[in-house]
Design a protein around this motif. Structure first.
Motif, PDB file in Angstrom:
ATOM      1  N   ARG A   1       0.869  -1.179   0.000  1.00 15.13           N
ATOM      2  CA  ARG A   1       0.000   0.000   0.000  1.00 15.13           C
ATOM      3  C   ARG A   1       0.901   1.223   0.000  1.00 15.13           C
ATOM      4  O   ARG A   1       1.689   1.430   0.932  1.00 15.13           O
TER       5      ARG A   1
ATOM      6  N   PRO B   1      -8.741  -8.599   0.777  1.00 19.76           N
ATOM      7  CA  PRO B   1     -10.010  -8.389   0.086  1.00 19.76           C
ATOM      8  C   PRO B   1      -9.964  -9.045  -1.296  1.00 19.76           C
ATOM      9  O   PRO B   1      -8.904  -9.044  -1.946  1.00 19.76           O
TER      10      PRO B   1
ATOM     11  N   GLU C   1      -6.340   0.254  -7.380  1.00 18.79           N
ATOM     12  CA  GLU C   1      -6.985   1.078  -6.363  1.00 18.79           C
ATOM     13  C   GLU C   1      -7.957   0.198  -5.605  1.00 18.79           C
ATOM     14  O   GLU C   1      -8.744  -0.518  -6.215  1.00 18.79           O
ATOM     15  N   HIS C   2      -7.869   0.231  -4.292  1.00 22.47           N
ATOM     16  CA  HIS C   2      -8.861  -0.500  -3.511  1.00 22.47           C
ATOM     17  C   HIS C   2      -9.217   0.303  -2.263  1.00 22.47           C
ATOM     18  O   HIS C   2      -8.327   0.692  -1.510  1.00 22.47           O
ATOM     19  N   ASP C   3     -10.512   0.545  -2.098  1.00 22.51           N
ATOM     20  CA  ASP C   3     -10.957   1.234  -0.893  1.00 22.51           C
ATOM     21  C   ASP C   3     -10.248   2.587  -0.730  1.00 22.51           C
ATOM     22  O   ASP C   3      -9.848   2.964   0.374  1.00 22.51           O
ATOM     23  N   GLY C   4     -10.060   3.274  -1.835  1.00 22.61           N
ATOM     24  CA  GLY C   4      -9.449   4.601  -1.779  1.00 22.61           C
ATOM     25  C   GLY C   4      -7.940   4.597  -1.616  1.00 22.61           C
ATOM     26  O   GLY C   4      -7.333   5.656  -1.481  1.00 22.61           O
ATOM     27  N   ALA C   5      -7.317   3.402  -1.613  1.00 20.55           N
ATOM     28  CA  ALA C   5      -5.864   3.342  -1.445  1.00 20.55           C
ATOM     29  C   ALA C   5      -5.221   2.757  -2.699  1.00 20.55           C
ATOM     30  O   ALA C   5      -5.787   1.873  -3.343  1.00 20.55           O
TER      31      ALA C   5
ATOM     32  N   TRP D   1      -2.440   0.488  -4.402  1.00 21.66           N
ATOM     33  CA  TRP D   1      -1.601  -0.669  -4.088  1.00 21.66           C
ATOM     34  C   TRP D   1      -0.716  -0.977  -5.285  1.00 21.66           C
ATOM     35  O   TRP D   1      -1.163  -0.895  -6.428  1.00 21.66           O
TER      36      TRP D   1
END
Lengths: 235, 106
Positions: A24, A43, A63-67, A69
């Motif tokens: 991340r 996830p 992009e996952h959950d606003g972050a 990676w």
């Protein structure tokens, strides 16, 4: 990266286990897929992205959950199986190793497949090519090149390779030699569709003359195949 | 992704020798960047370098950033590109853009 994560990553790589490192980018939090799944499941979208990165053998950003990676796949090395511990093989092997391939040289003639001729760091196999190939079981990350010119050695290796998902199969020899080879392989029950996979005469057409030049043309064609380059049809 | 140089092994070796080590990884590229995503540069506090993240244009700037990360322990995400003043300073002549993630090995 934590030292213990680096150690686990390195031991997975040493054991030839495909793993992907997810980072991340906002804070450097990391996850080693799939080994870290037990304590902390990823996830599903990240798991899928890690699998996709491994399959494509290419780093990815997700992009996952606003972050954001970053996913770095670590596949075991590509493999090159060379049948025939001949002069061209002596030029081909170090070049393939330099390109990151794990190299196996198969030749039942014991005077040829020696460490003196190939150095350390190469797997030398003195079984008959068909037995050796059955055992080595080429997969989709394996290239196979036959170099002996001897149908007794080349043909059995090709028969196994052509029934495998190897991503590249090349055979040294002139067009005339190859025409005879195709007849023999047809006689052995291989279809024209199967034998059409053989790259022959082996390598890119660069008018190679010397053993290192032939090795260069072979490795260039293998890289092109691996990377999906558009190549001209063989003349 | 295989590369002849095993930067991670080199970095792990330095770490085992007791060196302070940071790892820089190209995470994204645009345009004509010379090294693909996943390329790595390992740096020690003593100035040892292994690997590369460009054709040589930004290694110095990345090594400077790495020193900061080695001091603070905080990772950094560096942006290099033609629209970035620092890139002009360090001379990213290829016209490409890239992002480099820098982390401390600890």
């Amino acid at each position: 990266m934590k030292a213990d994560l680096l150690a686990r990553l390195q031991s997975a790589r040493a054991a030839g286990r495909p793993v992907a490192l997810l980072t991340r980018l906002s804070d450097g939090a990391q996850h080693l897929h799939p080994e870290d799944a037990a304590p902390t499941p990823l996830p599903a979208p990240l798991t899928e992205a890690a699998e996709a990165a491994l399959a494509a053998d290419r780093a990815a950003n997700v992009e996952h959950d606003g972050a954001a990676w970053f996913i770095q796949p670590h596949n075991p090395p590509l493999r090159l199986i060379v049948v025939g511990a001949v002069h061209v093989a002596q030029a081909l092997v170090p070049m393939a190793r330099g390109l990151g391939f794990a190299v196996v040289v198969v030749d039942p003639r014991r005077a040829f497949a020696t460490e003196e001729r190939f150095g350390a760091g190469v797997t030398l196999v003195d079984e008959w090519p068909d037995e050796a190939m059955e055992r080595l079981a080429p997969d989709s990350r394996t290239a196979v090149v036959t170099l002996t010119h001897d149908p007794k050695l080349d043909d059995p290796a090709l028969e196994v390779a052509l029934r495998s998902p190897a991503f590249y199969i090349g055979a040294l020899g002139s067009r005339r030699t190859h025409a005879k080879r195709l007849d023999r392989l047809a006689g052995a029950g291989l279809t024209p569709e199967q034998t059409a996979r053989i790259a022959a005469p082996v390598g890119l057409s660069i008018n190679a003359v010397t053993a290192p030049e032939i090795a260069l043309s072979v490795m260039a064609e293998i890289v092109a195949k691996r990377r999906g380059a558009a190549l001209a049809e063989r003349a | 992704m295989s590369d002849q140089e095993d930067i991670l092994a080199t970095a792990a070796g330095w770490l085992a020798e007791g060196e302070t080590v940071a790892l820089a990884t190209v995470v994204e590229t645009w345009g004509s960047s010379p090294r693909p995503a996943g390329s790595q540069l390992a740096v020690t506090a003593g100035g040892r370098l292994a690997g590369s993240v460009s054709g040589g244009c930004i290694e110095g700037a990345v090594a400077d950033a790495a020193r900061k990360t080695m001091e603070t322990g905080a990772p950094q995400l560096l942006d290099f590109g033609i629209s970035d003043e620092r890139a002009w300073e360090v001379g990213l002549a290829c016209g490409g853009k890239l992002k480099v993630f820098v982390e401390k090995l600890a």
